[in-house]
Write a protein that holds these residues in place. Structure first.
Motif, PDB file in Angstrom:
ATOM      1  N   ASP A 297       1.070  -1.101  -0.038  1.00 26.92           N
ATOM      2  CA  ASP A 297       0.106   0.147  -0.156  1.00 26.92           C
ATOM      3  C   ASP A 297       0.968   1.272   0.104  1.00 26.92           C
ATOM      4  O   ASP A 297       2.121   1.071   0.012  1.00 26.92           O
ATOM      5  CB  ASP A 297      -0.873  -0.142   1.103  1.00 26.92           C
ATOM      6  CG  ASP A 297      -0.341  -0.016   2.632  1.00 26.92           C
ATOM      7  OD1 ASP A 297       1.045   0.418   2.712  1.00 26.92           O
ATOM      8  OD2 ASP A 297      -0.894  -0.258   3.740  1.00 26.92           O
ATOM      9  N   CYS A 298       0.148   2.427  -0.041  1.00 30.25           N
ATOM     10  CA  CYS A 298       1.066   3.491  -0.110  1.00 30.25           C
ATOM     11  C   CYS A 298       1.927   3.948   1.330  1.00 30.25           C
ATOM     12  O   CYS A 298       2.747   4.837   1.071  1.00 30.25           O
ATOM     13  CB  CYS A 298       0.128   4.752  -0.462  1.00 30.25           C
ATOM     14  SG  CYS A 298      -1.169   5.214   0.995  1.00 30.25           S
ATOM     15  N   HIS A 299       1.808   3.158   2.227  1.00 34.14           N
ATOM     16  CA  HIS A 299       2.757   3.191   3.471  1.00 34.14           C
ATOM     17  C   HIS A 299       3.875   2.347   3.328  1.00 34.14           C
ATOM     18  O   HIS A 299       4.811   2.508   4.102  1.00 34.14           O
ATOM     19  CB  HIS A 299       1.875   2.950   4.688  1.00 34.14           C
ATOM     20  CG  HIS A 299       0.672   4.007   4.746  1.00 34.14           C
ATOM     21  ND1 HIS A 299       0.862   5.380   4.864  1.00 34.14           N
ATOM     22  CD2 HIS A 299      -0.566   3.705   4.547  1.00 34.14           C
ATOM     23  CE1 HIS A 299      -0.413   5.952   4.860  1.00 34.14           C
ATOM     24  NE2 HIS A 299      -1.363   4.731   4.900  1.00 34.14           N
ATOM     25  N   GLY A 300       3.782   1.210   2.253  1.00 30.60           N
ATOM     26  CA  GLY A 300       4.999   0.494   1.985  1.00 30.60           C
ATOM     27  C   GLY A 300       4.461  -1.041   2.757  1.00 30.60           C
ATOM     28  O   GLY A 300       5.346  -1.717   2.950  1.00 30.60           O
ATOM     29  N   ASP A 301       3.391  -0.992   3.497  1.00 30.21           N
ATOM     30  CA  ASP A 301       3.000  -2.383   4.032  1.00 30.21           C
ATOM     31  C   ASP A 301       2.583  -3.260   2.949  1.00 30.21           C
ATOM     32  O   ASP A 301       1.845  -2.996   2.133  1.00 30.21           O
ATOM     33  CB  ASP A 301       1.716  -2.076   5.015  1.00 30.21           C
ATOM     34  CG  ASP A 301       2.261  -1.328   6.097  1.00 30.21           C
ATOM     35  OD1 ASP A 301       3.442  -1.425   6.656  1.00 30.21           O
ATOM     36  OD2 ASP A 301       1.661  -0.566   6.739  1.00 30.21           O
ATOM     37  N   VAL A 302       3.051  -4.488   3.160  1.00 27.33           N
ATOM     38  CA  VAL A 302       2.838  -5.544   2.393  1.00 27.33           C
ATOM     39  C   VAL A 302       1.347  -5.993   2.184  1.00 27.33           C
ATOM     40  O   VAL A 302       0.847  -6.492   3.220  1.00 27.33           O
ATOM     41  CB  VAL A 302       3.836  -6.671   2.318  1.00 27.33           C
ATOM     42  CG1 VAL A 302       3.481  -7.730   1.494  1.00 27.33           C
ATOM     43  CG2 VAL A 302       5.288  -6.472   2.232  1.00 27.33           C
ATOM     44  N   LEU A 303       0.721  -6.005   1.164  1.00 31.09           N
ATOM     45  CA  LEU A 303      -0.623  -6.508   0.992  1.00 31.09           C
ATOM     46  C   LEU A 303      -0.581  -7.764   0.432  1.00 31.09           C
ATOM     47  O   LEU A 303      -1.396  -8.868   1.101  1.00 31.09           O
ATOM     48  CB  LEU A 303      -1.546  -5.759  -0.018  1.00 31.09           C
ATOM     49  CG  LEU A 303      -1.728  -3.998   0.336  1.00 31.09           C
ATOM     50  CD1 LEU A 303      -2.216  -3.358  -0.659  1.00 31.09           C
ATOM     51  CD2 LEU A 303      -2.104  -3.916   1.725  1.00 31.09           C
ATOM     52  N   VAL A 304       0.111  -8.193  -0.480  1.00 29.93           N
ATOM     53  CA  VAL A 304       0.107  -9.437  -1.166  1.00 29.93           C
ATOM     54  C   VAL A 304       1.691  -9.904  -1.676  1.00 29.93           C
ATOM     55  O   VAL A 304       2.298  -9.140  -2.099  1.00 29.93           O
ATOM     56  CB  VAL A 304      -0.603  -9.455  -2.490  1.00 29.93           C
ATOM     57  CG1 VAL A 304      -0.649 -10.802  -3.069  1.00 29.93           C
ATOM     58  CG2 VAL A 304      -2.198  -8.924  -2.270  1.00 29.93           C
ATOM     59  N   ALA A 305       2.006 -10.954  -1.360  1.00 31.33           N
ATOM     60  CA  ALA A 305       3.267 -11.637  -1.759  1.00 31.33           C
ATOM     61  C   ALA A 305       3.298 -12.868  -2.635  1.00 31.33           C
ATOM     62  O   ALA A 305       2.569 -13.824  -1.889  1.00 31.33           O
ATOM     63  CB  ALA A 305       4.620 -11.444  -0.897  1.00 31.33           C
ATOM     64  N   VAL A 306       3.634 -13.028  -3.703  1.00 32.25           N
ATOM     65  CA  VAL A 306       3.307 -14.327  -4.455  1.00 32.25           C
ATOM     66  C   VAL A 306       4.760 -14.619  -5.070  1.00 32.25           C
ATOM     67  O   VAL A 306       5.464 -13.859  -5.588  1.00 32.25           O
ATOM     68  CB  VAL A 306       2.381 -13.954  -5.590  1.00 32.25           C
ATOM     69  CG1 VAL A 306       2.383 -15.168  -6.507  1.00 32.25           C
ATOM     70  CG2 VAL A 306       1.171 -13.552  -5.071  1.00 32.25           C
ATOM     71  N   CYS A 307       5.019 -15.896  -4.696  1.00 31.92           N
ATOM     72  CA  CYS A 307       6.250 -16.564  -5.816  1.00 31.92           C
ATOM     73  C   CYS A 307       5.781 -17.753  -6.346  1.00 31.92           C
ATOM     74  O   CYS A 307       4.729 -18.680  -5.818  1.00 31.92           O
ATOM     75  CB  CYS A 307       7.472 -17.143  -4.621  1.00 31.92           C
ATOM     76  SG  CYS A 307       8.071 -15.989  -3.979  1.00 31.92           S
ATOM     77  N   LEU A 308       6.028 -17.863  -7.462  1.00 32.11           N
ATOM     78  CA  LEU A 308       5.758 -18.981  -8.244  1.00 32.11           C
ATOM     79  C   LEU A 308       6.890 -19.494  -9.256  1.00 32.11           C
ATOM     80  O   LEU A 308       7.954 -18.782  -9.624  1.00 32.11           O
ATOM     81  CB  LEU A 308       4.515 -18.931  -8.808  1.00 32.11           C
ATOM     82  CG  LEU A 308       4.207 -17.466  -9.861  1.00 32.11           C
ATOM     83  CD1 LEU A 308       4.530 -18.008 -11.295  1.00 32.11           C
ATOM     84  CD2 LEU A 308       2.731 -17.061  -9.760  1.00 32.11           C
ATOM     85  N   ARG A 309       6.604 -20.689  -9.615  1.00 33.48           N
ATOM     86  CA  ARG A 309       7.665 -21.473 -10.762  1.00 33.48           C
ATOM     87  C   ARG A 309       7.175 -21.716 -11.779  1.00 33.48           C
ATOM     88  O   ARG A 309       5.929 -22.189 -11.819  1.00 33.48           O
ATOM     89  CB  ARG A 309       8.538 -22.441 -10.032  1.00 33.48           C
ATOM     90  CG  ARG A 309       9.570 -23.116 -10.510  1.00 33.48           C
ATOM     91  CD  ARG A 309      10.234 -24.240  -9.615  1.00 33.48           C
ATOM     92  NE  ARG A 309       9.348 -25.474  -9.952  1.00 33.48           N
ATOM     93  CZ  ARG A 309       9.746 -26.565  -9.320  1.00 33.48           C
ATOM     94  NH1 ARG A 309      10.355 -26.415  -8.203  1.00 33.48           N
ATOM     95  NH2 ARG A 309       9.147 -27.683  -9.806  1.00 33.48           N
ATOM     96  N   LYS A 310       7.852 -21.680 -13.086  1.00 35.36           N
ATOM     97  CA  LYS A 310       7.237 -22.298 -14.194  1.00 35.36           C
ATOM     98  C   LYS A 310       8.396 -22.942 -14.796  1.00 35.36           C
ATOM     99  O   LYS A 310       9.508 -22.674 -14.918  1.00 35.36           O
ATOM    100  CB  LYS A 310       7.059 -21.284 -15.359  1.00 35.36           C
ATOM    101  CG  LYS A 310       5.638 -20.620 -15.162  1.00 35.36           C
ATOM    102  CD  LYS A 310       5.038 -19.659 -16.498  1.00 35.36           C
ATOM    103  CE  LYS A 310       3.768 -19.229 -16.338  1.00 35.36           C
ATOM    104  NZ  LYS A 310       2.675 -20.322 -16.831  1.00 35.36           N
ATOM    105  N   ASP A 311       7.997 -24.397 -14.992  1.00 34.20           N
ATOM    106  CA  ASP A 311       9.115 -25.193 -15.658  1.00 34.20           C
ATOM    107  C   ASP A 311       9.301 -25.035 -17.283  1.00 34.20           C
ATOM    108  O   ASP A 311       8.548 -24.768 -17.726  1.00 34.20           O
ATOM    109  CB  ASP A 311       8.782 -26.693 -15.306  1.00 34.20           C
ATOM    110  CG  ASP A 311       8.805 -26.836 -13.765  1.00 34.20           C
ATOM    111  OD1 ASP A 311       9.703 -26.367 -13.126  1.00 34.20           O
ATOM    112  OD2 ASP A 311       8.119 -27.358 -13.237  1.00 34.20           O
ATOM    113  N   ASN A 312      10.367 -25.724 -17.647  1.00 33.55           N
ATOM    114  CA  ASN A 312      10.792 -25.667 -19.078  1.00 33.55           C
ATOM    115  C   ASN A 312      10.968 -24.435 -19.726  1.00 33.55           C
ATOM    116  O   ASN A 312      10.447 -24.157 -21.112  1.00 33.55           O
ATOM    117  CB  ASN A 312       9.785 -26.456 -19.812  1.00 33.55           C
ATOM    118  CG  ASN A 312       9.724 -28.023 -19.279  1.00 33.55           C
ATOM    119  OD1 ASN A 312      10.853 -28.714 -18.916  1.00 33.55           O
ATOM    120  ND2 ASN A 312       8.671 -28.580 -18.969  1.00 33.55           N
TER     121      ASN A 312
END
Ligand code: ZN
Length: 301
Positions: free
Chosen positions: A223-238
């Protein structure tokens, strides 16, 4: 109870409150801190792996029964955990002891890499911190070259290769800021900056694991204060193309924003070539054209 007793109690409570940062909060702070580094995505993932004790040190390999002993392959004196490999081992300490090093006089007082990282982040300027990150990664690469190729680079070579690599990255990458539904904004900046007005901001990045033929994508919305709302990590093969990796990172970011109902959000990535391809009004007829045109269509929604 006397006044003196009362104030003593009060001090004790305050002290406990200051020291009671929750593990979740600490993780979130470290994640924000690593994500904001002005370094290639692979460096961030390396630091993140080190913080999460996910590097294939001898101690970790022993736990997985991949090797038979935990001893450090460089010095053979102590068990090799992350902290030893990157900081305490003579095969790391020689790099930190050279004249330019901003941390050459720091004591070996850190119980783990997470504690070391906390000090590095708090005490070093952003410019110094990114150099130290590049060199930490250089130390790990030197360790691997020694283990797999029986070659051991000098401390000056480690520093030189790390700093040159970082400078090339800094020259080649121009920060590009893109605002959905408000046309295009481009600006240069250092570190994570709060979005203008009350907008949220999304940062995306991608890394390529050539050996395992896969890409990793990281997305974070604050958000505009720098607080994390969403964090996503994902992987794609090949997949092994850095360009395609960054395209997917942007495409998935846009899909995430649309799905979550962000009508207006700032998006930021550091892959100059990919973003320029997205900004082009020309039809992309390259081998990656379909993915680029699909992403452009999403951006226009
Ligand atoms: Zn060692």
């Amino acid at each position: 109870m006397t006044a003196a007793d009362g104030s003593a109690q009060s001090e004790e409570v305050c002290y406990e409150t200051r020291g009671s940062t929750s593990p979740e909060r600490k993780d979130a702070d470290q994640w924000k801190n690593v994500w904001a580094l002005e370094v290639p995505g692979g460096y961030k993932h390396f630091v993140w792996s080190a913080l999460n004790n996910a590097l294939p040190t001898r101690s970790n390999l022993l736990k997985k029964k991949v090797c038979e002993d935990p001893w450090c392959p460089s010095c053979k004196r102590e068990e090799e955990d992350v902290q030893h490999a990157l900081w305490c081992c003579p095969g790391a300490a020689d790099v930190w002891a050279v004249g330019w090093s901003p941390i050459r006089k720091w004591l070996n007082q850190f119980i783990d890499f997470s504690s070391l990282w906390e000090d590095l982040s708090n005490r070093l300027s952003p410019g110094c911190l990114v150099r130290v990150v590049a060199i930490i990664r250089g130390i790990w690469r030197r360790r691997n070259t020694f283990v797999f190729e029986d070659k051991f680079a000098s401390s000056s070579q480690v520093v030189k290769i790390a700093v040159v690599g970082l400078e090339e990255f800094q020259e080649a990458n121009v920060k590009v800021t893109r605002r959905l539904s408000k046309g295009v904004e481009r600006r240069e900046g250092r570190g994570w900056q709060k979005p203008l007005r009350a907008l949220c901001k999304l940062n995306f990045d991608a890394t390529v694991d050539v050996k395992n033929r896969r890409i990793g994508i990281g997305i974070i919305i604050r958000d505009c204060h720098g607080d994390v709302l969403v964090a996503v990590c994902l992987r794609k093969d090949n997949l092994v193309s850095p360009f395609i990796a960054e395209c997917f990172a942007l495409k998935i970011s846009i899909e995430l924003c649309l799905e979550m109902g962000f009508g207006s959000i700032m998006m930021e990535g550091d892959a100059k070539v990919m973003i320029e391809a997205m900004l082009s009004k020309e039809l992309d007829e390259s081998v990656h054209g379909q993915l680029i045109e699909d992403t452009k269509r999403l951006l226009a929604q």
